[in-house]
Write an enzyme that holds these catalytic residues in place. Structure first.
Site, PDB file in Angstrom:
ATOM      1  CG  ASN A 254      -1.830   1.197   1.283  1.00  0.00           C
ATOM      2  OD1 ASN A 254      -1.488   2.289   0.860  1.00  0.00           O
ATOM      3  ND2 ASN A 254      -3.023   1.007   1.831  1.00  0.00           N
TER       4      ASN A 254
ATOM      5  CG  ASP B 203      -4.317  -2.057   3.593  1.00  0.00           C
ATOM      6  OD1 ASP B 203      -4.591  -2.730   4.615  1.00  0.00           O
ATOM      7  OD2 ASP B 203      -4.365  -0.814   3.578  1.00  0.00           O
TER       8      ASP B 203
END
Length: 310
Positions: A50, A193
């Site tokens: 991320n 994520d």
């Protein structure tokens, strides 16, 4: 009758460095069909990160990919989350220069996911089929004979909120869809994520954060339900250091104080579990100037993987 003659050469563009090039010899008068190489590699390196704005952190992503390559094992597939840009702003050329094809699913300001691959991406699907969603959260593709799903799970804001209810609906839709994907693609990797911790080992202060977002039993039950499909938490397949986290708040010097959460995960299917060679969180990029608040998670597989035609 169709006869196949196979040439074996080393392919320096992929982790396994082994390419098998078939030349099909047709019967007299039917010409010669020469498809591109069918690559087979013995190591496959996948990662998820991320990056919390690709516009801001593109140089960091490119530098990290170069560093991985310099270490002797280039990343073959990278899943990115929180691009925070639309598809027309995606830096395809920059990644192509680095040796990667890309498929993206962008969104202005929020969300956005992408897959980068050193080999062709095929059968690209965006979001969860059958689940109405305006958010750009999921992108999946075939990389040879491995199905790769990159995902940015909803945050959920706080238990009891509308966003939390949306998160639970989304998690159920993901599980329902993945059941079919696994039946069709036994070699599957889900990474991204997840915005959920598995248990207290993933939390810097489990008492203080009990029943807060990322740490509720409702969320964790959905995460366990993914494992019940036949998926495995790649990090937990290997010994890990204490306080092994992938996210740290920008505030209160949380990274320096090791006050983090492990919310970025790589799950792999039963048929890939025995191929897992290593999996770890690379905290080095978190030390960058203006870093993402997340660190990459990296999985190395060992086996025979077809990368398709080149």
């Amino acid at each position: 009758m169709l006869t196949m003659i196979v040439n074996v050469v080393f392919d320096t563009s992929f982790a396994g460095r082994l390419a098998i090039t078939p030349h099909f010899c047709n019967p007299p008068g039917q010409g010669l069909n020469r498809p591109g190489p069918i690559h087979f590699f013995i190591f496959m390196k996948l990662a998820t990160w991320n990056i919390n704005s690709l516009t801001v952190r593109l140089p960091q992503v490119l530098d990290w990919l170069v560093a991985q390559n310099a270490s002797g094992a280039a990343v073959d597939v990278l899943a990115l989350q929180e691009l925070k840009l639309t598809d027309d702003k995606f830096p395809f050329d920059a990644f192509a220069e680095a040796g990667y094809q890309a498929a993206c699913f962008g969104q202005k300001t929020y969300n956005g996911v992408a897959l980068l691959s050193r080999q062709p991406l095929a059968q690209v699907v965006r979001n969860i089929p059958g689940f109405a969603d305006e958010m750009a959260r999921v992108i999946s593709a075939d990389v040879g004979d491995v199905r790769v799903v990159g995902a940015y799970f909803p945050n959920g804001q706080e238990p009891g909120s509308d966003k939390f209810a949306y998160k639970l609906r989304w998690l159920q839709a993901l599980r329902d869809w993945l059941g079919g994907e696994l039946a069709e693609h036994p070699r599957l990797v889900l990474m991204g994520d997840f915005n959920i911790t598995f248990d207290d080992l993933d939390v810097w202060d489990p008492v203080r954060l009990k029943d807060t977002i990322h740490c509720t039993e409702e969320e964790r039950n959905h995460l366990r339900a993914l494992l019940e499909l036949g998926l495995h938490d790649a990090v937990r397949l290997f010994p890990q250091p204490e306080k092994n986290y992938s996210w740290w708040d920008y505030r209160n010097m949380a990274f320096r104080r090791k006050q983090g959460l492990r919310i970025d995960h790589i799950l792999l299917s039963d048929s890939l579990r025995s191929a897992a060679l290593a999996c770890a969180i690379d905290v080095t990029p978190r030390r960058n100037e203006r870093p993402s608040d997340h660190a990459p998670v990296v999985l190395t597989l060992k086996g025979n993987f077809s990368a398709g035609t080149g």
